[in-house]
Design an enzyme around this catalytic site. Sequence first.
Site, PDB file in Angstrom:
ATOM      1  N   THR A  16      26.142 -14.574   4.884  1.00 24.18           N
ATOM      2  CA  THR A  16      25.948 -14.281   3.455  1.00 24.18           C
ATOM      3  C   THR A  16      24.778 -13.339   3.223  1.00 24.18           C
ATOM      4  O   THR A  16      24.815 -12.471   2.347  1.00 24.18           O
ATOM      5  CB  THR A  16      25.688 -15.596   2.683  1.00 24.18           C
ATOM      6  OG1 THR A  16      26.863 -16.388   2.769  1.00 24.18           O
ATOM      7  CG2 THR A  16      25.356 -15.357   1.231  1.00 24.18           C
ATOM      8  N   ASP A  59      31.293 -13.289   9.351  1.00 25.04           N
ATOM      9  CA  ASP A  59      31.080 -14.543   8.631  1.00 25.04           C
ATOM     10  C   ASP A  59      30.883 -15.574   9.738  1.00 25.04           C
ATOM     11  O   ASP A  59      31.685 -15.633  10.681  1.00 25.04           O
ATOM     12  CB  ASP A  59      32.339 -14.858   7.811  1.00 25.04           C
ATOM     13  CG  ASP A  59      32.157 -16.071   6.922  1.00 25.04           C
ATOM     14  OD1 ASP A  59      31.743 -17.129   7.437  1.00 25.04           O
ATOM     15  OD2 ASP A  59      32.425 -15.962   5.727  1.00 25.04           O
ATOM     16  N   SER A  60      29.870 -16.393   9.670  1.00 23.40           N
ATOM     17  CA  SER A  60      29.589 -17.252  10.830  1.00 23.40           C
ATOM     18  C   SER A  60      30.687 -18.288  11.053  1.00 23.40           C
ATOM     19  O   SER A  60      30.744 -18.902  12.112  1.00 23.40           O
ATOM     20  CB  SER A  60      28.213 -17.907  10.722  1.00 23.40           C
ATOM     21  OG  SER A  60      28.230 -18.997   9.848  1.00 23.40           O
ATOM     22  N   SER A  61      31.573 -18.475  10.071  1.00 21.47           N
ATOM     23  CA  SER A  61      32.693 -19.380  10.336  1.00 21.47           C
ATOM     24  C   SER A  61      33.693 -18.746  11.307  1.00 21.47           C
ATOM     25  O   SER A  61      34.583 -19.427  11.808  1.00 21.47           O
ATOM     26  CB  SER A  61      33.369 -19.799   9.025  1.00 21.47           C
ATOM     27  OG  SER A  61      33.753 -18.662   8.302  1.00 21.47           O
ATOM     28  N   THR A  91      25.009 -19.235   7.347  1.00 24.81           N
ATOM     29  CA  THR A  91      24.539 -20.622   7.378  1.00 24.81           C
ATOM     30  C   THR A  91      25.602 -21.599   7.900  1.00 24.81           C
ATOM     31  O   THR A  91      25.251 -22.659   8.414  1.00 24.81           O
ATOM     32  CB  THR A  91      24.096 -21.093   5.976  1.00 24.81           C
ATOM     33  OG1 THR A  91      25.191 -20.973   5.086  1.00 24.81           O
ATOM     34  CG2 THR A  91      22.911 -20.295   5.471  1.00 24.81           C
ATOM     35  N   ASP A  92      26.898 -21.219   7.758  1.00 19.56           N
ATOM     36  CA  ASP A  92      27.938 -22.212   8.073  1.00 19.56           C
ATOM     37  C   ASP A  92      27.809 -22.766   9.487  1.00 19.56           C
ATOM     38  O   ASP A  92      27.958 -23.967   9.704  1.00 19.56           O
ATOM     39  CB  ASP A  92      29.339 -21.606   7.892  1.00 19.56           C
ATOM     40  CG  ASP A  92      29.705 -21.444   6.427  1.00 19.56           C
ATOM     41  OD1 ASP A  92      28.989 -21.991   5.574  1.00 19.56           O
ATOM     42  OD2 ASP A  92      30.717 -20.771   6.140  1.00 19.56           O
ATOM     43  N   GLN A 283      28.836 -41.361  12.995  1.00 16.85           N
ATOM     44  CA  GLN A 283      29.088 -40.630  11.746  1.00 16.85           C
ATOM     45  C   GLN A 283      27.850 -40.642  10.855  1.00 16.85           C
ATOM     46  O   GLN A 283      27.755 -39.867   9.914  1.00 16.85           O
ATOM     47  CB  GLN A 283      30.259 -41.279  11.001  1.00 16.85           C
ATOM     48  CG  GLN A 283      31.547 -41.155  11.752  1.00 16.85           C
ATOM     49  CD  GLN A 283      32.690 -41.912  11.106  1.00 16.85           C
ATOM     50  OE1 GLN A 283      32.653 -42.241   9.921  1.00 16.85           O
ATOM     51  NE2 GLN A 283      33.720 -42.179  11.885  1.00 16.85           N
ATOM     52  N   CYS A 284      26.921 -41.550  11.137  1.00 21.06           N
ATOM     53  CA  CYS A 284      25.683 -41.571  10.357  1.00 21.06           C
ATOM     54  C   CYS A 284      24.863 -40.349  10.727  1.00 21.06           C
ATOM     55  O   CYS A 284      24.854 -39.908  11.881  1.00 21.06           O
ATOM     56  CB  CYS A 284      24.864 -42.817  10.657  1.00 21.06           C
ATOM     57  SG  CYS A 284      25.671 -44.316  10.141  1.00 21.06           S
TER      58      CYS A 284
HETATM   59  N1  ASP Z   1      30.238 -18.191   5.181  1.00 23.94           N
HETATM   60  C1  ASP Z   1      28.877 -17.747   5.296  1.00 23.94           C
HETATM   61  C2  ASP Z   1      28.523 -17.645   6.757  1.00 23.94           C
HETATM   62  O1  ASP Z   1      28.260 -18.657   7.354  1.00 23.94           O
HETATM   63  C3  ASP Z   1      27.964 -18.702   4.578  1.00 23.94           C
HETATM   64  C4  ASP Z   1      26.497 -18.314   4.607  1.00 23.94           C
HETATM   65  O2  ASP Z   1      26.021 -17.467   5.324  1.00 23.94           O
HETATM   66  O3  ASP Z   1      25.736 -18.947   3.838  1.00 23.94           O
HETATM   67  O4  ASP Z   1      28.542 -16.592   7.314  1.00 23.94           O
END
Ligand code: ASP
Length: 361
Positions: A16, A59-61, A91-92, A283-284
């Site tokens: 992002t 996109d990190s996803s 961030t993902d 899962q905690c």
């Molecule tokens: N989808 C974005 C990513 O991980 C989300 C982000 O960066 O906040 O690349």
Amino acid sequence: MPNTGKGVLVLYTGGTVGMRQGPQGLVPASVDEVFGQLPASLLSGQNAPTWRSLENPLDSSDLQPEHWQQMAGILAESYEHFEGFVVLHGTDTMAYTASALSFMLQGLSKPVVLTGSQLPLGHRRTDAVHHLNSALEFAMAQKDNGEPRLQEVCLYFHNKVYRGNRCRKNQASGFDAFESPNYPALATAGTALRFDEQAMDQGLPTSSLRSLSYRPALDSSIASLRMFPGLNPALVYGLTEQTGVRVLLLEGYGTGNIPPTPALVEALRAFVIKGGRVVALSQCVGGFVDLERYRSGRQLLDLGAIPGRDITFEAALTKSMHLLANPSSASGDPDHDFAERFGQSLVGEISLGSENDPNDA
Ligand code: ASP
């Protein structure tokens, strides 16, 4: 050892932080487009960093283990030339990358600080400029003797530096998007930068013994299964038979418990008998896996499961990938070897005693 290299290398990988609006939503921009939005101080001047980019920012996803290998390769080949490193990242999956890099770049004596943002650089209220500037300051921070303050893979977000392999993304949209549930923050950025010396030292080799050990190999033959009431035990066979899976990360309840359903226990045992490893996680978010506490946990111990203690899912996954691809030659038994090394702290990713559990109050 005083720092050798000069300045900081920023590696732009996408996320992002550098995104622009495309016809179907936000997409990663090129590093040149990112330059167009950066304050001048980040591009030229005395402390301006050197920039590199992944060939195709993502996109990190979309990230895969081969992208971690590209990043680790760039950091390893640049290691001697810079005093610190900042990785700009989505961030993902930032916590996955931070964990993976910590196993691929062991023995660091310089900081590798991952950061990103919840709003793109071009947005009026972006958190990107603050994050990038602070990450740069942390990457350059030195002790009086010239050694870097931080000497590991870290993640900077919302005024805190975390040990990279201890965090997780916990907010999809809020600014305070990361947490380190079982380990204190290494440093905080208020008007001054403050460091927690004890947290920075614990779990890492003593500083005089640190020298970069670059281990890029990863084996992603891993599956994960999250327990839920009503889970069909046949899913275990589906995940582990004829899939090439070598490690099953089992997210149990509470301290790692699973129901005593005979078909489930038998399916897990069949996997272990054929050479598979079951790692028991919880899962905690906070606290320790303790398979000796309840009968429903002990049955996992009895079938040979490895307790994941307080490790995050992200670190358990990447540690498994690392251990499978880097068997130690010491003991001739790969199963024993994996279990024993999983239980050890390689780069501060797991606590060895529960006495420090910050959640046990
Ligand atoms: N989808 C974005 C990513 O991980 C989300 C982000 O960066 O906040 O690349």
